[in-house]
Design an enzyme around this catalytic site. Structure first.
Site, PDB file in Angstrom:
ATOM      1  N   ASN A  97       3.157  -8.758 -17.646  1.00  0.00           N
ATOM      2  CA  ASN A  97       2.525  -8.952 -16.384  1.00  0.00           C
ATOM      3  C   ASN A  97       2.808  -7.827 -15.368  1.00  0.00           C
ATOM      4  OD1 ASN A  97       0.825 -10.167 -14.493  1.00  0.00           O
ATOM      5  ND2 ASN A  97       2.695 -11.211 -13.413  1.00  0.00           N
TER       6      ASN A  97
ATOM      7  N   GLU B  53       0.508   0.598  -8.985  1.00  0.00           N
ATOM      8  CA  GLU B  53       0.263  -0.164 -10.143  1.00  0.00           C
ATOM      9  C   GLU B  53      -0.411   0.592 -11.279  1.00  0.00           C
ATOM     10  OE1 GLU B  53      -1.588  -4.019  -9.814  1.00  0.00           O
ATOM     11  OE2 GLU B  53      -0.710  -4.297  -7.800  1.00  0.00           O
TER      12      GLU B  53
ATOM     13  N   HIS C 123       3.088  -7.645 -11.021  1.00  0.00           N
ATOM     14  CA  HIS C 123       2.804  -8.325  -9.882  1.00  0.00           C
ATOM     15  C   HIS C 123       2.832  -7.193  -8.597  1.00  0.00           C
ATOM     16  CE1 HIS C 123       3.135 -11.827  -7.118  1.00  0.00           C
ATOM     17  NE2 HIS C 123       3.899 -11.162  -6.904  1.00  0.00           N
TER      18      HIS C 123
ATOM     19  N   ASP D 147       5.781 -15.241 -12.447  1.00  0.00           N
ATOM     20  CA  ASP D 147       6.228 -14.094 -11.963  1.00  0.00           C
ATOM     21  C   ASP D 147       7.892 -14.188 -11.993  1.00  0.00           C
ATOM     22  OD1 ASP D 147       3.889 -13.389 -11.144  1.00  0.00           O
ATOM     23  OD2 ASP D 147       4.064 -14.559  -9.009  1.00  0.00           O
TER      24      ASP D 147
HETATM   25  C1  GRF Z   1      -3.079  -6.667  -8.867  1.00  0.00           C
HETATM   26  O1  GRF Z   1      -2.817  -7.209  -7.607  1.00  0.00           O
HETATM   27  C2  GRF Z   1      -1.991  -7.233 -10.051  1.00  0.00           C
HETATM   28  O2  GRF Z   1      -0.938  -6.823  -9.378  1.00  0.00           O
HETATM   29  C3  GRF Z   1      -2.282  -8.676 -10.166  1.00  0.00           C
HETATM   30  O3  GRF Z   1      -3.604  -8.544 -10.241  1.00  0.00           O
HETATM   31  C4  GRF Z   1      -4.361  -7.615  -9.548  1.00  0.00           C
HETATM   32  C5  GRF Z   1      -5.269  -6.910  -9.918  1.00  0.00           C
HETATM   33  O4  GRF Z   1      -6.400  -7.684 -10.540  1.00  0.00           O
HETATM   34  N1  GRF Z   1      -1.694  -8.845 -11.247  1.00  0.00           N
HETATM   35  P1  GRF Z   1      -7.750  -6.816 -11.302  1.00  0.00           P
HETATM   36  O5  GRF Z   1      -7.355  -6.005 -12.301  1.00  0.00           O
HETATM   37  O6  GRF Z   1      -8.417  -6.300  -9.943  1.00  0.00           O
HETATM   38  O7  GRF Z   1      -8.306  -8.102 -11.694  1.00  0.00           O
END
Ligand code: GRF
Length: 211
Positions: free
Chosen positions: A108, A180, A110, A151
């Site tokens: 995952n 990310e 986060h 998480d």
């Molecule tokens: C990001 O904030 C990531 O950290 C969390 O989901 C968000 C991205 O979602 N896990 P998406 O790819 O825009 O649907």
């Protein structure tokens, strides 16, 4: 580099999925998206997956009598049938019950530096609002193996970003998302190369990448 058979779990806007798709196209991500599993038939992410011509399968809580255990068993059955090497939560918002054979095979990302600002209710803009309310000077993102809680699994890698006095939650969210987009694929590539090992919750990456 060996190509991973990837399943991506999505619920929301699908930006992470789009990033994977683009990087696979430019051979910067050593994977093939075998299945997109989505729990929201109306999501923007599912529309993006269809546009990208990725094989999508819906597993909603409603189809599973609102049972996350039933939902998880359907998801992992699909992954098993499709010989999936790695399951990546990509903006997925349901809790999973992970069978033993998939331990350390579910990741995952986060949008905070865990263990801070994680857990139930800490998703989307809520995370960045909380970071700003606490007056943090840095934030960032964390890639971790998933366990059966929100998480909380073993941390694989983190990337920090600065927080500025003038930041709105949206500004910070955008800066974290840039981090990310770079961190998650690097971790997946390291996994594809067999460079990630876990020992008692402690994760080691051989020849650690620069972030
Ligand atoms: C990001 O904030 C990531 O950290 C969390 O989901 C968000 C991205 O979602 N896990 P998406 O790819 O825009 O649907």
């Amino acid at each position: 580099m060996p190509k991973l058979r990837l399943a991506a779990l999505i619920s929301g806007t699908g930006r992470t999925l789009l990033n994977f798709h683009k990087l696979i196209g430019t051979k910067q991500l050593s994977a093939q998206i075998i299945k997109v599993i989505c729990n929201n038939t109306n999501s923007i992410g599912s529309k993006k997956a269809i546009d990208m011509r990725l094989p999508i399968q819906y597993v909603t809580l409603k189809q599973c009598n609102n049972s996350s255990i039933e939902q998880s068993s359907k998801i992992f059955a699909i992954c098993k049938e499709n010989n999936i090497d790695l399951i990546c939560m990509a903006g997925w918002n349901n809790i999973l019950t992970i069978p033993e054979e998939f331990y350390n095979k579910v990741m995952n990302i986060h949008p905070s530096l865990l263990p801070s600002f994680g857990g139930k209710g800490m998703f989307g803009i809520n995370v960045h609002k909380a970071v700003l309310e606490k007056g943090c000077k840095i934030s960032g993102c964390t890639v971790h193996f998933a366990d059966n809680d929100y998480d909380s699994g073993p941390i694989i890698a983190q990337s920090a970003v600065e927080v500025y006095d003038t930041d709105t939650p949206e500004d910070l969210a955008a800066r974290v998302f840039v981090a990310e987009k770079s961190l998650y694929p690097k971790v997946i590539n390291a996994y594809a190369q067999g460079r990630i090992s876990v020992n008692n919750r402690k994760v080691t990456i051989k020849n650690e990448f620069s972030i």
